[in-house]
Design an enzyme around this catalytic site. Structure first.
Site, PDB file in Angstrom:
ATOM      1  N   LYS A 176     -50.173  -5.073  80.511  1.00 52.36           N
ATOM      2  CA  LYS A 176     -49.813  -3.654  80.576  1.00 52.36           C
ATOM      3  C   LYS A 176     -51.103  -2.862  80.380  1.00 52.36           C
ATOM      4  O   LYS A 176     -51.583  -2.691  79.263  1.00 52.36           O
ATOM      5  CB  LYS A 176     -48.796  -3.342  79.466  1.00 52.36           C
ATOM      6  CG  LYS A 176     -48.013  -2.098  79.720  1.00 52.36           C
ATOM      7  CD  LYS A 176     -48.714  -0.952  79.300  1.00 52.36           C
ATOM      8  CE  LYS A 176     -48.807   0.112  78.499  1.00 52.36           C
ATOM      9  NZ  LYS A 176     -49.541   1.223  79.128  1.00 52.36           N
ATOM     10  N   GLU A 251     -56.964  -5.540  68.138  1.00 56.69           N
ATOM     11  CA  GLU A 251     -58.332  -5.009  68.058  1.00 56.69           C
ATOM     12  C   GLU A 251     -58.182  -3.495  68.016  1.00 56.69           C
ATOM     13  O   GLU A 251     -57.668  -2.898  68.969  1.00 56.69           O
ATOM     14  CB  GLU A 251     -59.150  -5.435  69.282  1.00 56.69           C
ATOM     15  CG  GLU A 251     -59.256  -6.937  69.472  1.00 56.69           C
ATOM     16  CD  GLU A 251     -60.118  -7.627  68.422  1.00 56.69           C
ATOM     17  OE1 GLU A 251     -61.016  -6.974  67.875  1.00 56.69           O
ATOM     18  OE2 GLU A 251     -59.878  -8.817  68.158  1.00 56.69           O
ATOM     19  N   CYS A 285     -65.002   1.607  70.798  1.00 51.56           N
ATOM     20  CA  CYS A 285     -64.540   1.343  69.424  1.00 51.56           C
ATOM     21  C   CYS A 285     -65.731   1.073  68.526  1.00 51.56           C
ATOM     22  O   CYS A 285     -65.611   1.116  67.305  1.00 51.56           O
ATOM     23  CB  CYS A 285     -63.572   0.178  69.399  1.00 51.56           C
ATOM     24  SG  CYS A 285     -64.323  -1.346  69.922  1.00 51.56           S
ATOM     25  N   GLU A 386     -61.293   8.614  63.199  1.00 47.88           N
ATOM     26  CA  GLU A 386     -61.897   8.285  64.492  1.00 47.88           C
ATOM     27  C   GLU A 386     -61.697   9.466  65.448  1.00 47.88           C
ATOM     28  O   GLU A 386     -60.563   9.890  65.682  1.00 47.88           O
ATOM     29  CB  GLU A 386     -61.240   7.031  65.078  1.00 47.88           C
ATOM     30  CG  GLU A 386     -61.867   6.594  66.388  1.00 47.88           C
ATOM     31  CD  GLU A 386     -61.226   5.340  66.973  1.00 47.88           C
ATOM     32  OE1 GLU A 386     -59.983   5.255  66.990  1.00 47.88           O
ATOM     33  OE2 GLU A 386     -61.976   4.452  67.421  1.00 47.88           O
TER      34      GLU A 386
HETATM   35  P1  NAD Z   1     -53.796   3.530  72.427  1.00 43.53           P
HETATM   36  O1  NAD Z   1     -53.501   2.853  71.142  1.00 43.53           O
HETATM   37  O2  NAD Z   1     -53.287   4.903  72.617  1.00 43.53           O
HETATM   38  O3  NAD Z   1     -53.235   2.683  73.655  1.00 43.53           O
HETATM   39  C1  NAD Z   1     -53.628   1.331  73.888  1.00 43.53           C
HETATM   40  C2  NAD Z   1     -52.581   0.680  74.778  1.00 43.53           C
HETATM   41  O4  NAD Z   1     -51.344   0.620  74.069  1.00 43.53           O
HETATM   42  C3  NAD Z   1     -52.287   1.450  76.076  1.00 43.53           C
HETATM   43  O5  NAD Z   1     -52.043   0.528  77.111  1.00 43.53           O
HETATM   44  C4  NAD Z   1     -51.034   2.222  75.718  1.00 43.53           C
HETATM   45  O6  NAD Z   1     -50.274   2.584  76.849  1.00 43.53           O
HETATM   46  C5  NAD Z   1     -50.306   1.201  74.849  1.00 43.53           C
HETATM   47  N1  NAD Z   1     -49.306   1.759  73.937  1.00 43.53           N
HETATM   48  C6  NAD Z   1     -49.243   3.026  73.445  1.00 43.53           C
HETATM   49  N2  NAD Z   1     -48.165   3.146  72.631  1.00 43.53           N
HETATM   50  C7  NAD Z   1     -47.558   1.942  72.599  1.00 43.53           C
HETATM   51  C8  NAD Z   1     -46.415   1.424  71.917  1.00 43.53           C
HETATM   52  N3  NAD Z   1     -45.683   2.185  71.102  1.00 43.53           N
HETATM   53  N4  NAD Z   1     -46.089   0.126  72.100  1.00 43.53           N
HETATM   54  C9  NAD Z   1     -46.839  -0.669  72.897  1.00 43.53           C
HETATM   55  N5  NAD Z   1     -47.920  -0.232  73.573  1.00 43.53           N
HETATM   56  C10 NAD Z   1     -48.279   1.055  73.427  1.00 43.53           C
HETATM   57  O7  NAD Z   1     -55.388   3.449  72.596  1.00 43.53           O
HETATM   58  P2  NAD Z   1     -56.272   4.060  73.760  1.00 43.53           P
HETATM   59  O8  NAD Z   1     -56.274   5.545  73.581  1.00 43.53           O
HETATM   60  O9  NAD Z   1     -55.905   3.475  75.069  1.00 43.53           O
HETATM   61  O10 NAD Z   1     -57.705   3.460  73.372  1.00 43.53           O
HETATM   62  C11 NAD Z   1     -58.518   4.024  72.414  1.00 43.53           C
HETATM   63  C12 NAD Z   1     -58.401   3.274  71.101  1.00 43.53           C
HETATM   64  O11 NAD Z   1     -58.662   1.905  71.314  1.00 43.53           O
HETATM   65  C13 NAD Z   1     -59.426   3.726  70.080  1.00 43.53           C
HETATM   66  O12 NAD Z   1     -58.812   3.820  68.821  1.00 43.53           O
HETATM   67  C14 NAD Z   1     -60.463   2.603  70.091  1.00 43.53           C
HETATM   68  O13 NAD Z   1     -61.203   2.477  68.910  1.00 43.53           O
HETATM   69  C15 NAD Z   1     -59.581   1.427  70.344  1.00 43.53           C
HETATM   70  N6  NAD Z   1     -60.345   0.304  70.879  1.00 43.53           N
HETATM   71  C16 NAD Z   1     -60.590  -0.758  70.060  1.00 43.53           C
HETATM   72  C17 NAD Z   1     -61.360  -1.822  70.530  1.00 43.53           C
HETATM   73  C18 NAD Z   1     -61.662  -3.002  69.644  1.00 43.53           C
HETATM   74  O14 NAD Z   1     -62.048  -4.046  70.158  1.00 43.53           O
HETATM   75  N7  NAD Z   1     -61.504  -2.899  68.332  1.00 43.53           N
HETATM   76  C19 NAD Z   1     -61.861  -1.815  71.838  1.00 43.53           C
HETATM   77  C20 NAD Z   1     -61.566  -0.721  72.654  1.00 43.53           C
HETATM   78  C21 NAD Z   1     -60.792   0.341  72.158  1.00 43.53           C
END
Ligand code: NAD
Length: 497
Positions: A176, A251, A285, A386
């Protein structure tokens, strides 16, 4: 790259959402430009994808790893051949500079190559036991259909990083991708599909996280969940998965600090901090979002950081001289501007940036000036949360101890950097700082294989690491066999007495 517009990839076919609903996605540099139309999926589509992944599992798990490798190698070669086209898709969807998008594809290629090789070492063990004639051994077995939920900041590399070890481990996959960047995820699924993977081994369903993602991770047929995204969404996924005791790998977010000591090479420190803070518009991140500087060099460092931030050419990511692109979408722009307003209201000193850019080059996109706040105090929200945008906060500390304490008081634990010429200070910092990835004179300390990427605390949760030589372990389980053969073993077999 083909006509998957408006469709999911399920059971080897491109299919529209069962409801027929679709959504448009836009280029963050030119919001009037639609980058694609995608399936606005719901629980019925997730159900179809899991059913396909479940049906494909027995044959895929039975396929020997060298044969799985042949498929993935083919996809990898194609990925390398299409490197520039894939990078262009990433830049159009995410906004990052083409140079960074190419770097993302290059990382995906390197990691995929490594993980394919790791998948050839799915080794169990044999151990001596005290009972004569008894053999104890273990084998590594796949888990079943698994879910990958990925973010928009590395829209191609993260799906690749998760899918490769999952597939080499013998699992079937439902991906997804993030709703802001679905094309990059679909593209990855297409590359795999075109390598001749049997139908259902890889499936990709687009749509909103709250519906598609939640339905996927909460389904009892899913045998593991790998998620990369924000900490709050990660927690909700952990709760949903716990209901079925599904293993997770999360992550999560970060608030990454850099400490600058008076003996640092300031030119190097400034270059690294600016890259860490503003590459991908601060949407890594591992982005540097807090500088903690000792008082005696604070003014000089701050002056240099402001000059470097002002010198960044903010452009559409395809421009040759792009130093920083737009943030990823209108909501992200509004969120980051909200954080900037909060910083001002909290009394932080805004030294540069602090607003959306306007004018002909910017009016149609999500451009925010590189922003630096000084005199930030630990209690301010912009020092603790963040922001995930091009906003650097500077805090001042009187001693190294105070600086380390400022880092360790936050719940995150992704990355932290120190700038110093002193080996003793660097080692003490690495020993005491409560994060998973430490950089010494390096702003974004992404570990090299065989080490695994990953933070600590609320930046990461779950068993098994995501990359490096541990990547494959999360995706397999050990079967332990204890065998004793009857004394007449071999009897009746020609040649044995
Ligand atoms: P997000 O948490 O909003 O979304 C991530 C994914 O989860 C998307 O595909 C989204 O559609 C899905 N999602 C959202 N709500 C959900 C739910 N209730 N159930 C299941 N899936 C759901 O994050 P984002 O805005 O896409 O990415 C940014 C975040 O990701 C930042 O916090 C960043 O630090 C983090 N990030 C972490 C790493 C790492 O390796 N630690 C790497 C990249 C990004």
């Amino acid at each position: 790259m083909s006509g998957f517009d408006g469709k999911n990839f399920i059971g080897g076919e491109w299919r529209p959402a069962a409801s027929g609903r679709r959504f448009d996605q836009r280029n963050p540099a030119f919001l009037h430009e639609v980058t694609g139309t995608f399936a606005d999926s719901a629980a019925a589509d997730v159900d179809a994808a899991i059913t396909a992944a479940q049906a494909a599992f027995p044959a895929w798990r039975a396929l020997a790893p060298p044969k799985r490798k042949a498929h993935l190698d083919k996809a990898l070669r194609e990925m390398a051949a299409q490197r520039d086209e894939i990078a262009a898709v990433i830049t159009r969807e995410n906004g990052k500079a083409l140079r960074e998008a190419r770097g993302e594809v290059d990382s995906a290629i390197k990691e995929m190559d490594y993980q394919i090789a790791e998948g050839m070492r799915l080794c169990g063990q044999t151990v001596p036991v005290e009972v004569d004639g008894t053999l104890a051994y273990s084998t590594r077995e796949p888990l079943g259909p698994v879910a990958l939920v990925t973010p928009w900041n590395f829209p191609f590399n993260v799906p690749c990083r998760k899918a490769t070890p999952a597939l080499m481990g013998g699992n079937t996959v439902v991906l997804k991708p993030a709703s802001l960047t679905p094309r990059a995820g679909l593209l990855f699924a297409e590359l795999l599909a075109e390598s001749g993977l049997p139908p259902g081994v890889v499936n990709c369903v687009t749509g909103a996280g709250g519906s598609v993602g939640a339905a996927l991770v909460g389904d009892a047929r899913i045998k593991a969940v790998s998620f990369t995204g924000s900490t709050p969404v990660g927690k909700s996924i952990q709760l949903a998965a716990a209901r079925n005791l599904t293993p997770t790998q999360l992550e999560l977010g970060g608030k990454n600090p850099a400490i600058v000591l008076p003996d640092a090479d300031l030119e190097l420190a400034v270059a690294e901090i600016v890259k860490g803070a503003f590459a991908c518009s601060g949407q890594w991140c591992t982005s540097t979002s807090r500088v903690i500087v000792l008082e005696e060099i604070a003014d000089e460092l701050t002056e240099r950081l402001v000059a470097a931030a002002r010198g960044l050419a903010v452009r559409d990511g395809t421009a040759e001289d792009c130093g920083m692109g737009p943030v990823c979408g209108a909501k992200q722009k509004a969120d980051v501007l909200g954080w900037i307003a909060k910083g001002r209201a909290e009394g932080a000193h805004l030294l540069t940036g602090g607003a959306a850019l306007d004018g002909e080059d910017y009016d149609h996109g999500c451009f925010i000036a590189p922003t630096v706040f000084d005199r930030v105090t630990p209690a301010m929200a912009i020092a603790r949360e963040e922001i995930f945008g091009p906003v650097l906060t500077i805090l001042r500390a009187a001693t190294i101890d105070e600086a380390v304490a400022l880092i360790n008081r936050l719940p995150f634990g992704n990355a932290a950097a120190i700038y110093t010429r002193s080996g003793g200070s660097a080692r003490a910092f690495a020993d005491r700082v409560n994060v998973g990835m430490v950089g010494i004179n390096i702003g974004v300390p992404v570990p090299r294989e065989p080490f695994s990427f990953g933070g600590w605390n609320q930046s990461r949760f779950g068993a098994g690491d995501i990359t490096g030589d541990d990547g494959i372990r999360f995706w397999t389980k050990l079967r332990k066999v204890t065998a004793r053969w009857p004394e007449d073993a071999g009897a009746g077999v020609p040649g044995w007495h």
